[in-house]
Scaffold this motif. Structure first.
Motif, PDB file in Angstrom:
ATOM      1  N   PHE A  85       0.843  -1.204   0.000  1.00  0.00           N
ATOM      2  CA  PHE A  85       0.000   0.000   0.000  1.00  0.00           C
ATOM      3  C   PHE A  85       0.872   1.246   0.000  1.00  0.00           C
ATOM      4  O   PHE A  85       1.847   1.335   0.749  1.00  0.00           O
ATOM      5  CB  PHE A  85      -0.909  -0.004   1.233  1.00  0.00           C
ATOM      6  CG  PHE A  85      -1.892   1.128   1.257  1.00  0.00           C
ATOM      7  CD1 PHE A  85      -3.018   1.096   0.454  1.00  0.00           C
ATOM      8  CD2 PHE A  85      -1.685   2.225   2.079  1.00  0.00           C
ATOM      9  CE1 PHE A  85      -3.929   2.144   0.464  1.00  0.00           C
ATOM     10  CE2 PHE A  85      -2.588   3.271   2.103  1.00  0.00           C
ATOM     11  CZ  PHE A  85      -3.712   3.229   1.296  1.00  0.00           C
ATOM     12  N   VAL A  86       0.497   2.215  -0.828  1.00  0.00           N
ATOM     13  CA  VAL A  86       1.209   3.491  -0.924  1.00  0.00           C
ATOM     14  C   VAL A  86       0.354   4.570  -0.265  1.00  0.00           C
ATOM     15  O   VAL A  86      -0.676   4.972  -0.806  1.00  0.00           O
ATOM     16  CB  VAL A  86       1.505   3.868  -2.384  1.00  0.00           C
ATOM     17  CG1 VAL A  86       2.230   5.215  -2.453  1.00  0.00           C
ATOM     18  CG2 VAL A  86       2.333   2.777  -3.065  1.00  0.00           C
ATOM     19  N   THR A  87       0.760   4.997   0.930  1.00  0.00           N
ATOM     20  CA  THR A  87       0.075   6.098   1.600  1.00  0.00           C
ATOM     21  C   THR A  87       0.974   7.319   1.548  1.00  0.00           C
ATOM     22  O   THR A  87       2.083   7.274   1.018  1.00  0.00           O
ATOM     23  CB  THR A  87      -0.309   5.745   3.045  1.00  0.00           C
ATOM     24  OG1 THR A  87      -1.186   6.756   3.555  1.00  0.00           O
ATOM     25  CG2 THR A  87       0.923   5.631   3.952  1.00  0.00           C
ATOM     26  N   GLY A  88       0.496   8.422   2.089  1.00  0.00           N
ATOM     27  CA  GLY A  88       1.286   9.640   2.052  1.00  0.00           C
ATOM     28  C   GLY A  88       1.002  10.520   3.245  1.00  0.00           C
ATOM     29  O   GLY A  88       0.070  10.279   4.017  1.00  0.00           O
ATOM     30  N   THR A  89       1.805  11.557   3.392  1.00  0.00           N
ATOM     31  CA  THR A  89       1.612  12.498   4.491  1.00  0.00           C
ATOM     32  C   THR A  89       0.478  13.474   4.202  1.00  0.00           C
ATOM     33  O   THR A  89       0.114  14.274   5.055  1.00  0.00           O
ATOM     34  CB  THR A  89       2.905  13.278   4.755  1.00  0.00           C
ATOM     35  OG1 THR A  89       3.324  13.923   3.533  1.00  0.00           O
ATOM     36  CG2 THR A  89       4.007  12.354   5.248  1.00  0.00           C
ATOM     37  N   GLY A  90      -0.095  13.412   3.013  1.00  0.00           N
ATOM     38  CA  GLY A  90      -1.209  14.278   2.636  1.00  0.00           C
ATOM     39  C   GLY A  90      -1.485  14.128   1.155  1.00  0.00           C
ATOM     40  O   GLY A  90      -0.993  13.191   0.511  1.00  0.00           O
ATOM     41  N   THR A  91      -2.240  15.055   0.614  1.00  0.00           N
ATOM     42  CA  THR A  91      -2.550  15.000  -0.808  1.00  0.00           C
ATOM     43  C   THR A  91      -1.550  15.833  -1.597  1.00  0.00           C
ATOM     44  O   THR A  91      -0.879  16.714  -1.045  1.00  0.00           O
ATOM     45  CB  THR A  91      -3.993  15.501  -1.067  1.00  0.00           C
ATOM     46  OG1 THR A  91      -4.364  15.189  -2.402  1.00  0.00           O
ATOM     47  CG2 THR A  91      -4.114  16.989  -0.814  1.00  0.00           C
ATOM     48  N   GLU A  92      -1.430  15.528  -2.890  1.00  0.00           N
ATOM     49  CA  GLU A  92      -0.556  16.264  -3.805  1.00  0.00           C
ATOM     50  C   GLU A  92       0.917  16.239  -3.373  1.00  0.00           C
ATOM     51  O   GLU A  92       1.635  17.230  -3.521  1.00  0.00           O
ATOM     52  CB  GLU A  92      -1.034  17.722  -3.945  1.00  0.00           C
ATOM     53  CG  GLU A  92      -2.436  17.891  -4.502  1.00  0.00           C
ATOM     54  CD  GLU A  92      -2.582  17.337  -5.913  1.00  0.00           C
ATOM     55  OE1 GLU A  92      -1.599  17.387  -6.677  1.00  0.00           O
ATOM     56  OE2 GLU A  92      -3.675  16.844  -6.246  1.00  0.00           O
ATOM     57  N   ILE A  93       1.356  15.100  -2.834  1.00  0.00           N
ATOM     58  CA  ILE A  93       2.777  14.994  -2.487  1.00  0.00           C
ATOM     59  C   ILE A  93       3.487  13.941  -3.352  1.00  0.00           C
ATOM     60  O   ILE A  93       4.665  13.677  -3.139  1.00  0.00           O
ATOM     61  CB  ILE A  93       2.996  14.710  -0.972  1.00  0.00           C
ATOM     62  CG1 ILE A  93       2.106  13.594  -0.443  1.00  0.00           C
ATOM     63  CG2 ILE A  93       2.777  15.970  -0.167  1.00  0.00           C
ATOM     64  CD1 ILE A  93       2.615  12.249  -0.732  1.00  0.00           C
TER      65      ILE A  93
END
Length: 228
Positions: free
Chosen positions: A6-14
């Motif tokens: 799974f690819v998560t992120g610290t927020g959107t548009e990063i």
């Protein structure tokens, strides 16, 4: 059944989609059977016939030169560029967990590896009015190990540590961090890398510069070992 990540992120548009594309491309170029999946995708354009184009899926498909069909990549596609729970409130067709499970497992049965991309950050609400689903619920239901995508620039220490702490509290396994928009030799960004590793105990697995077409320092064999 596939091995998954799974690819998560610290927020959107990063840069989650870009990094997901690099992961898929790295495995595909190495001759591995890899697919892409994203449960809900908002902010999409329409074709001349009015149907929605799943933009993130199209990017990954073309970037990695996958033969996988667009239709199999994302069951819920919305036009409005807002959180999926709000997009579905505006447009209808709310996300259902049983549909996410069914469509994910259909992809999983056909491929050896599946890269699953999240929408926004890990707490993002995917559905709320009809069925309360946050992104973390999908990760847990599908039993996915994760990697975190973070921008390499100013402010990333706080966002990385908060995302790590939340996922640790929720017992969602994280394999490491991918820094996007990295400028090698930049004093601040090099320090961000060091501090994020020290404060989370997670390795920074790859530092990606704008325009990279491969994952620096992460060959296909090491990348594949992150999947479970």
């Amino acid at each position: 059944m596939s091995r998954n990540l799974f690819v998560t992120g610290t927020g959107t548009e990063i840069g989650k989609t870009y990094v997901a594309g690099l992961i898929v491309k790295t495995l595909h170029d190495a001759g591995m059977d890899v697919a892409y999946y994203k449960a809900a995708m908002s902010g999409n354009d329409r074709r001349p016939d009015g149907t929605l184009i799943p933009g993130d899926a199209l990017f990954v498909k073309e970037f990695a030169q996958l033969s996988q069909s667009l239709a199999s990549m994302c069951p819920y596609v919305y036009e409005n560029a807002v959180s999926p729970h709000l997009a579905s409130r505006i447009e209808g067709h709310p996300v259902r967990m049983e549909v996410v499970e069914e469509t994910f497992h259909a992809v999983s049965r056909k491929h050896d590896y599946v890269v699953v991309e999240g929408s926004g950050g890990i707490t993002c609400p995917i559905s709320w009015d009809e069925e309360r689903i946050q992104l973390e619920d999908i990760v847990r239901k599908l039993q996915l190990p994760s990697i975190m995508v973070a921008d390499a620039g100013l402010g990333t220490i706080n966002s990385v540590v908060l995302t790590y702490a939340y996922m640790k509290q929720k017992e969602l396994p994280l394999k490491g961090i991918f820094f996007n928009n990295f400028h090698r030799g930049d004093v601040m960004e090099e320090d961000n890398r060091r501090m994020c590793e020290k404060m989370t105990g997670l390795p920074v697995l790859s530092c990606i510069a704008k325009g990279d077409n491969e994952l620096p320092g992460l060959p296909a064999e090491k990348l594949a070992a992150l999947f479970a």
